[in-house]
Design a protein around this motif. Sequence first.
Motif, PDB file in Angstrom:
ATOM      1  N   ASN A  75      -7.971  29.197   7.423  1.00  0.00           N
ATOM      2  CA  ASN A  75      -9.400  29.426   7.156  1.00  0.00           C
ATOM      3  C   ASN A  75     -10.171  29.467   8.471  1.00  0.00           C
ATOM      4  OD1 ASN A  75     -10.112  26.703   7.954  1.00  0.00           O
ATOM      5  ND2 ASN A  75      -9.223  26.048   5.994  1.00  0.00           N
ATOM      6  N   ALA A  76     -11.510  29.706   8.341  1.00  0.00           N
ATOM      7  CA  ALA A  76     -12.337  29.902   9.542  1.00  0.00           C
ATOM      8  C   ALA A  76     -12.846  28.606  10.141  1.00  0.00           C
ATOM      9  CB  ALA A  76     -13.524  30.799   9.178  1.00  0.00           C
ATOM     10  N   PHE A  77     -12.568  27.474   9.505  1.00  0.00           N
ATOM     11  CA  PHE A  77     -13.161  26.222   9.975  1.00  0.00           C
ATOM     12  C   PHE A  77     -12.804  25.925  11.427  1.00  0.00           C
ATOM     13  CE2 PHE A  77     -13.040  21.639  10.641  1.00  0.00           C
ATOM     14  CZ  PHE A  77     -14.335  21.290  10.275  1.00  0.00           C
ATOM     15  N   VAL A 109      -7.597  35.824   9.128  1.00  0.00           N
ATOM     16  CA  VAL A 109      -8.552  34.736   8.985  1.00  0.00           C
ATOM     17  C   VAL A 109      -9.940  35.358   8.906  1.00  0.00           C
ATOM     18  CG1 VAL A 109      -9.499  32.641   9.993  1.00  0.00           C
ATOM     19  CG2 VAL A 109      -7.078  33.187  10.292  1.00  0.00           C
ATOM     20  N   TYR A 110     -10.638  35.127   7.805  1.00  0.00           N
ATOM     21  CA  TYR A 110     -11.921  35.777   7.590  1.00  0.00           C
ATOM     22  C   TYR A 110     -13.079  34.840   7.926  1.00  0.00           C
ATOM     23  CZ  TYR A 110      -9.197  39.328   5.207  1.00  0.00           C
ATOM     24  OH  TYR A 110      -8.288  40.300   4.904  1.00  0.00           O
ATOM     25  N   PRO A 111     -14.152  35.388   8.534  1.00  0.00           N
ATOM     26  CA  PRO A 111     -15.333  34.550   8.825  1.00  0.00           C
ATOM     27  C   PRO A 111     -15.997  34.090   7.541  1.00  0.00           C
ATOM     28  CG  PRO A 111     -15.820  36.863   9.225  1.00  0.00           C
ATOM     29  CD  PRO A 111     -14.344  36.783   8.947  1.00  0.00           C
ATOM     30  N   ASP A 112     -16.762  32.998   7.647  1.00  0.00           N
ATOM     31  CA  ASP A 112     -17.494  32.503   6.492  1.00  0.00           C
ATOM     32  C   ASP A 112     -18.987  32.419   6.819  1.00  0.00           C
ATOM     33  OD1 ASP A 112     -17.799  30.282   8.105  1.00  0.00           O
ATOM     34  OD2 ASP A 112     -16.340  29.060   7.026  1.00  0.00           O
ATOM     35  N   THR A 113     -19.743  31.776   5.950  1.00  0.00           N
ATOM     36  CA  THR A 113     -21.201  31.729   6.132  1.00  0.00           C
ATOM     37  C   THR A 113     -21.626  30.932   7.356  1.00  0.00           C
ATOM     38  OG1 THR A 113     -21.257  29.833   4.623  1.00  0.00           O
ATOM     39  CG2 THR A 113     -21.715  32.003   3.680  1.00  0.00           C
ATOM     40  N   TYR A 114     -20.712  30.143   7.920  1.00  0.00           N
ATOM     41  CA  TYR A 114     -21.044  29.374   9.125  1.00  0.00           C
ATOM     42  C   TYR A 114     -20.705  30.131  10.410  1.00  0.00           C
ATOM     43  CZ  TYR A 114     -21.401  25.526   5.820  1.00  0.00           C
ATOM     44  OH  TYR A 114     -21.760  24.733   4.769  1.00  0.00           O
ATOM     45  N   THR A 115     -19.842  31.136  10.280  1.00  0.00           N
ATOM     46  CA  THR A 115     -19.385  31.870  11.473  1.00  0.00           C
ATOM     47  C   THR A 115     -20.513  32.699  12.080  1.00  0.00           C
ATOM     48  OG1 THR A 115     -17.185  32.048  10.478  1.00  0.00           O
ATOM     49  CG2 THR A 115     -17.659  33.474  12.367  1.00  0.00           C
ATOM     50  N   TYR A 116     -21.190  33.470  11.242  1.00  0.00           N
ATOM     51  CA  TYR A 116     -22.169  34.411  11.783  1.00  0.00           C
ATOM     52  C   TYR A 116     -23.418  33.745  12.369  1.00  0.00           C
ATOM     53  CZ  TYR A 116     -19.231  38.168  10.150  1.00  0.00           C
ATOM     54  OH  TYR A 116     -18.171  39.011   9.982  1.00  0.00           O
ATOM     55  N   PRO A 117     -23.914  32.680  11.779  1.00  0.00           N
ATOM     56  CA  PRO A 117     -25.026  31.998  12.457  1.00  0.00           C
ATOM     57  C   PRO A 117     -24.665  31.517  13.863  1.00  0.00           C
ATOM     58  CG  PRO A 117     -24.949  31.316  10.169  1.00  0.00           C
ATOM     59  CD  PRO A 117     -23.734  32.160  10.401  1.00  0.00           C
ATOM     60  N   LEU A 118     -23.405  31.077  14.055  1.00  0.00           N
ATOM     61  CA  LEU A 118     -22.967  30.665  15.392  1.00  0.00           C
ATOM     62  C   LEU A 118     -22.967  31.856  16.349  1.00  0.00           C
ATOM     63  CD1 LEU A 118     -19.962  28.365  14.420  1.00  0.00           C
ATOM     64  CD2 LEU A 118     -22.134  27.622  15.427  1.00  0.00           C
ATOM     65  N   LEU A 119     -22.479  32.994  15.867  1.00  0.00           N
ATOM     66  CA  LEU A 119     -22.443  34.198  16.707  1.00  0.00           C
ATOM     67  C   LEU A 119     -23.853  34.686  17.029  1.00  0.00           C
ATOM     68  CD1 LEU A 119     -19.562  36.064  14.861  1.00  0.00           C
ATOM     69  CD2 LEU A 119     -19.477  35.206  17.213  1.00  0.00           C
TER      70      LEU A 119
END
Length: 781
Positions: A75-77, A109-119
Motif C-alpha cells: 500500500n501507499a502508507f 502501489v497506488y497513491p491514496d488520499t494522503y499522497t496528493y496533498p503531500l505532493l
Amino acid sequence: MKSPTLNQSIMDTLLLQCHHLTQFNQILSQSIVTGFIKDTYAASRILNFSTTQSSIVNLNNYSRKIFDHVENYSNAFIYNTMMRSYLQTNRPKETVFLYKLMSDNKKSVYPDTYTYPLLIQACIARANILEGKEIHDHVVKMGFDSDVYVRNTLINMYAVCGVMIDARKVFDESPVRDSVSWNSILAGYVQMGDVEEAKLVFDKMPDKNIIASNSMIVLFGRCGCVIEAYRLFVNMKEKDIVSWTAMISCYEQRGMYQEALVMFLEMNRKGIGIDEVVVISVLSACAGSAVLETGGSIHGLVVKTGTSCYVNIHNALIHMYSMCADIAAAEQLFDSSSHIDIISWNSMISGYSKCGSLKNAREVFDKMPVKDVVSWSALISGHSQAGMFDETIALFQEMMLYGQIKPDETILVSVISACTRLAALEQGTWVHAYIKKNGLEVNSILGTTLIDMYMKLGCVESAKEVFYKMDKKGVSSWNALILGLAMNGEVEKSLEMFSEMKRCGVVPNEITFVAVLGGCRHMGLVDKGRHHFDSMINTHKIEPNIKHYGCMVDLLGRAGLLKEAEELIDSMPMAPDVATWGALLGACKKHGANEMGERVGLKLIKLQPDHDGFHVLLSNIYASKGSWEDMAEIRGTMTEKRVVKIPGCSIIEANGIVHEFVAGDTGHPQIHEIEEMLDMITERVKMIGYAPDTNEVCFDIDDEEKETTLFRHSEKLAIAFGLMVTNPPTPIRIMKNLRICNDCHTLAKLVSKAFDREIVVRDRHVFHHFRQGSCSCMEYW
C-alpha cells in the motif's frame, strides 16, 4: 517466527519505550535478523518512528535505508511516510522524486488520499506551479478530485502561488466545501490584496469563523479601509488575540497612532494577553506619535511579562526611545543587550540622526559588522534632513564605491533633493540615469522629486519627460509640474495642466492652488487669479490659508492694484504674516507708492525688527525719492540692532563642482580671469545698447562708483565664469539667493544675444530663461 499479532504488539511496546539511538538500533537489527522488516506493518512502524523522532534518529542515515529494505509495498502508507519525512526536512524535490518512483513500481502501489496533498505541499514549498498543475492532472486521472482534503490543498496551492483564477475554479467546482475551503480561497484574495473579491467571498461564507474575520481585518488594514475593519471587529461575536492585534496593527499602519494606543489600553483592560506582534505595533505607534511616557509604560509591561529580552521587542524599544528623542534610554538598551542584530544598529543610527547627532550616527555606522541598505539610508537621509547636502552626496558616492548596496527609494529621494538644493545638476542627472539603467520603478514620490529637481534647475523638458513616463501620478506630481512650469515662465502651459489634472479625475488640494495662484502671479494674470481664488473657495470647498492670500496680495500688488491688495489684507480671517505685508511693500517699491510703502515698511520693521530685507526695501524707498537722511537713519538702525544685510550669492555648477560667488567677491581662485571676462562682456554688450542702471545702487555716491558696484553683483561674476568654463550649447545655469536686479537682468539678456548663449538664472522667486536678448519672465519680474 512468532505470530504477527504478538510481533506487532512487541514492536509497538519497544518503540514506545525507545528513548535512545542505541535502543532503536537494537530494535532495527532484531527486525532485520528475524525478517520481520519485510512485514508491511512492522516496516511502516519503524519507518514512521525514524522520520518523526529526529531527536533520536538521524533521517539521512536511517530512514531511506529502512525504506529501501522494505520488500513488500502492498500500500501507499510507507511511501507517504517517506514523502512526509522529506517534506518536513525541507527536501520537497525528493518528495516528488519518490512519487515518480512509486508510479514506476512494478508491484502497482497506488497513491491514496494522503499522497496528493503531500505532493501539492511539495509544489508549494518549491513555488513550482507548473509541477503543481501536473499533479492536479494526476489527481483528476486517479479519481481523487472529489476528495475535499485534496481539493482544499489544491485551492491553497493555487492561492499561495497567486493563480487565483485556477484556485477559484477548483473552489467553485467542489461538490463539498468545508471551513478550510472557504478560508483557503479567502486567504488567497487577502494575499493578493483583492478587497472586492475577498468581501464577496466573506459575505457568502456560511460560517464566518474567527480565522476568516481576522484575515479580513488584516486585508482592510493593509488597503486603508480602516472604518470597514473596525466595523467588522466590533461585530465579531468572538475575538482572540489575533483579532485585537490585527485591529491595532491596522491603526498603526495607517498612522492612526492614538487610536492604536486607545485600543491597546482597552485590550489590556479586558485582560487579554499580549504577544510579540501587538507589542511591536504599539511601540511603533508610540514612536510615531512621540509619546514617551506611554512608551515607557509599555516597556514596564513587557518587562513584567518577561518578553523584553526578545530581539524584536528589544529593537522596537530602541526605535521607540530613539524616535521619542530619549537617546540616552536607547543607548542603554543597545549597550546592555547581548543579542543585537542589524536592526538594532540601524535603529541607533536613525535615532542619532533624528536627534541631530550625526557624528554619533557615523560612529555607530562605522562600527557595524555588516551594513545593509537601511543602514546607508538612515545615515544619508539623516544628513539630508539636517541640511548637510554636500555630505549627503559624498555619502552616496561612498556607498556606490562600496559596491554591495543598491540604493532604495529613500536614498535616491534624499540625494536628488540634495542635488536640487546645491544646484548640482550633473550629479542629479547621473542619479536619474542610474535609475533608468537599472530599471528602478519611478513611483509617485521618486518621480515628484525628480520633477522638482529638474524644474528648480530650469530643465523643463526633462521634468516633463519624467512626468509623462510615470505610470501613477499623485496630486503631488501634478503640483510639482504645475508650479515648476509657472516658475519657469510657462504659465499658460501651467494652467493648461491644471485643467488636464481635473479632467483626469485628480482632485486638487490646497498646495495645487498655491501653485496655480503662483502661476497667475508670475505673469500678472489678475482676472484668472481672481477666478481660481473664487473657485478654490466655492467649487472645491478649500479654505484659503495664509499662502493663498499672500499670492493674491502679491498678484494684485505687482499689477499696481495696491489699494485692493491692502483691502484684501484687512479682510483676511487670520492675522497677516510678514511675508504678506512684505509682498505689499515690494509692490509699493515697484510702483513708486512711497507714502504707502513708508507706512507698510515701518509696520514691518516693528513686526520683525531683525529682518534685513524690510529694512533694505524701506531704505531703497527713501533713496528713490532722495530722502538720504531717512535712508541713513534706517541704515543706522540696522547697525544699531545688528541687522546684517544678506549678501547676494550665486552658485554655478561646472564639471561636477559647485562654485559660489558673493557680491563683490575677490576670493575665487580664477578671479583675475573672471575680471578679464567681465571687461570683455562690458565691451560687447555696450556695443548693442547696454547702459548701467545706476538707479539700482541706492547710495548717495557718484555714478562711476555706482557702475563699479553694479559690476560686482554675484550673478554677473557667475555669468562671466560660466562663459569661461562651459561650451555651447550647454546652458549657463545660475542659482541666486536674492531677486535679480534690473541691471543684471538687462545685462543677462544682452549677454545671451552677444555671445549666443542660453542663460538660466533662478532667483528667489522665479526662473529667468535668457535667449537671444529676451527673457521668459517677459519683464514682469
